[in-house]
Design a protein around this motif. Structure first.
Motif, short mmCIF file in Angstrom:
data_model
loop_
_atom_site.label_atom_id
_atom_site.label_comp_id
_atom_site.label_asym_id
_atom_site.label_seq_id
_atom_site.Cartn_x
_atom_site.Cartn_y
_atom_site.Cartn_z
N SER A 61 8.31 -49.16 28.89
CA SER A 61 8.24 -47.87 28.21
C SER A 61 9.46 -47.65 27.35
O SER A 61 9.36 -47.19 26.21
CB SER A 61 8.10 -46.75 29.24
N ILE A 62 10.64 -47.95 27.90
CA ILE A 62 11.86 -47.79 27.13
C ILE A 62 11.84 -48.70 25.91
O ILE A 62 12.22 -48.28 24.81
CB ILE A 62 13.10 -48.09 28.01
N ARG A 63 11.40 -49.91 26.08
CA ARG A 63 11.33 -50.84 24.94
C ARG A 63 10.40 -50.31 23.87
O ARG A 63 10.72 -50.38 22.67
CB ARG A 63 10.86 -52.22 25.41
N ASP A 64 9.25 -49.78 24.26
CA ASP A 64 8.31 -49.24 23.28
C ASP A 64 8.96 -48.12 22.47
O ASP A 64 8.80 -48.04 21.25
CB ASP A 64 7.06 -48.71 23.98
N VAL A 65 9.68 -47.25 23.16
CA VAL A 65 10.35 -46.14 22.48
C VAL A 65 11.41 -46.67 21.52
O VAL A 65 11.51 -46.22 20.37
CB VAL A 65 10.99 -45.18 23.51
N LEU A 66 12.20 -47.64 21.97
CA LEU A 66 13.25 -48.18 21.12
C LEU A 66 12.69 -48.95 19.93
O LEU A 66 13.25 -48.88 18.82
CB LEU A 66 14.17 -49.09 21.94
N GLU A 67 11.59 -49.66 20.14
CA GLU A 67 10.97 -50.37 19.02
C GLU A 67 10.45 -49.38 17.97
O GLU A 67 10.56 -49.63 16.76
CB GLU A 67 9.82 -51.25 19.52
N PHE A 68 9.88 -48.29 18.44
CA PHE A 68 9.39 -47.28 17.50
C PHE A 68 10.55 -46.66 16.74
O PHE A 68 10.49 -46.47 15.51
CB PHE A 68 8.60 -46.21 18.25
N ALA A 69 11.63 -46.35 17.46
CA ALA A 69 12.82 -45.80 16.80
C ALA A 69 13.39 -46.80 15.81
O ALA A 69 13.87 -46.42 14.73
CB ALA A 69 13.87 -45.44 17.85
N LEU A 70 13.34 -48.09 16.15
CA LEU A 70 13.85 -49.13 15.25
C LEU A 70 13.07 -49.14 13.94
O LEU A 70 13.66 -49.30 12.86
CB LEU A 70 13.75 -50.50 15.94
N LYS A 71 11.76 -48.97 14.02
CA LYS A 71 10.96 -48.93 12.80
C LYS A 71 11.37 -47.74 11.93
O LYS A 71 11.54 -47.88 10.70
CB LYS A 71 9.47 -48.84 13.14
N LEU A 72 11.55 -46.58 12.55
CA LEU A 72 11.93 -45.38 11.79
C LEU A 72 13.31 -45.53 11.17
O LEU A 72 13.54 -45.13 10.02
CB LEU A 72 11.90 -44.15 12.70
N GLU A 73 14.25 -46.10 11.94
CA GLU A 73 15.61 -46.26 11.41
C GLU A 73 15.64 -47.27 10.28
O GLU A 73 16.41 -47.12 9.32
CB GLU A 73 16.57 -46.67 12.53
N ASN A 74 14.82 -48.31 10.35
CA ASN A 74 14.73 -49.26 9.24
C ASN A 74 14.14 -48.59 8.01
O ASN A 74 14.58 -48.85 6.88
CB ASN A 74 13.90 -50.47 9.64
#
Length: 280
Positions: A61-74
């Motif tokens: 779950s944490i990874r999913d959240v961080l991956e989504f945040a990574l897309k937004l930050e990119n």
């Protein structure tokens, strides 16, 4: 400490707490079996473990959240990278501001990649400028990096979304103090970006009159109707079940002030709807 009374109080706030645990009978059975010789200090530890089972998030779950945040930050990083390289700024101060924000977003990207790597498993997703559609599926045409007003409007849209997205993601990170702390720090930086960009839009030639550094009700701040999803729900005037409008100690708080005092979270689905036009 009466653990049974605490459980009953938790149940008042979250009626589904026992659905997250073992069946109700089993929960009480476990506590009843501690015995008289159990030291009192063990009870909080056992209770904490039980709540972690109910509300803790797993690594996936944490990874999913961080991956989504990574897309937004990119998305934000590549936007500011392109924007900072343009020559449409009316002043050096504006160009400098975009360069500073670009660097902040790059730092956020690097942190998120490191955090995801630290969880183990597959490497974090890599993005390039080609992963994003700066025309927003044709909505903005070629104006994003050729018209200063449009560029500022897109920047405001991204930052206002980011603030609410990080707030929405926080509960999913609650089991990892390090990641949660960093996410909330990024959240505060996104808020400062949003406030500064709103000031820039207000102060530019033919700027948005009376645009505040914060969101009032669900006002778009001069953005097109297509961006309304960023602001829907911001007109909330109740926090923690308490209506915060009214007169208190001779001071009257109206709906505008109440809505400005808090940012509301966005779900992943809501954020996806907002940013999808910008994803290639």
């Amino acid at each position: 400490m009466n653990i049974f009374n605490i459980l009953k109080e938790v149940e008042k706030v979250d009626p589904e707490v026992f659905d997250r645990l073992d069946p109700r009978r089993e929960v009480f059975k476990h506590f009843g079996g501690f015995g008289k010789k159990l030291v009192a200090a063990a009870i909080p530890l056992a209770f904490g473990s039980m709540l972690n089972k109910a509300y803790g998030q797993n690594t996936t779950s944490i990874r999913d959240v961080l991956e989504f945040a990574l897309k937004l930050e990119n998305l934000e990083y590549y936007f500011y990278k392109r924007a900072a390289d343009t020559n449409i700024f009316p002043s050096a101060a504006g160009k400098t501001a975009f360069g500073v924000i670009r660097d902040h977003e790059e730092d956020h990207v690097n942190f998120l990649r490191q955090a995801i790597t630290g969880l183990g498993g597959a490497a974090p997703t890599t993005y390039t400028d080609a992963n994003f559609d700066w025309t927003a599926k044709g909505l903005l045409g070629n104006a994003t990096f050729t018209d200063y007003g449009t560029m500022l409007a897109v920047a405001q849209a991204f930052e206002d979304t980011g603030v609410r997205a990080y707030k929405g993601a926080a509960p999913a990170l609650i089991s990892n103090d390090t990641v949660l702390q960093a996410a909330l720090q990024i959240h505060s930086v996104e808020a400062r970006h949003a406030a500064h960009l709103r000031r820039m839009r207000r102060d530019m030639a033919n700027g948005v009159a009376n645009l505040k550094p914060w969101i009032t009700m669900k006002d778009r701040g001069g953005l097109p109707p297509e961006f309304q999803g960023i602001y829907d729900g911001e007109d909330n005037i109740s926090q923690g079940g308490v209506t915060i409008t009214g007169t208190f100690g001779g001071i009257t708080i109206d709906a505008n002030a109440a809505s400005e005092a808090f940012d509301e979270p966005l779900t992943v689905a809501q954020v996806n709807t907002i940013v999808t036009p910008f994803i290639a």
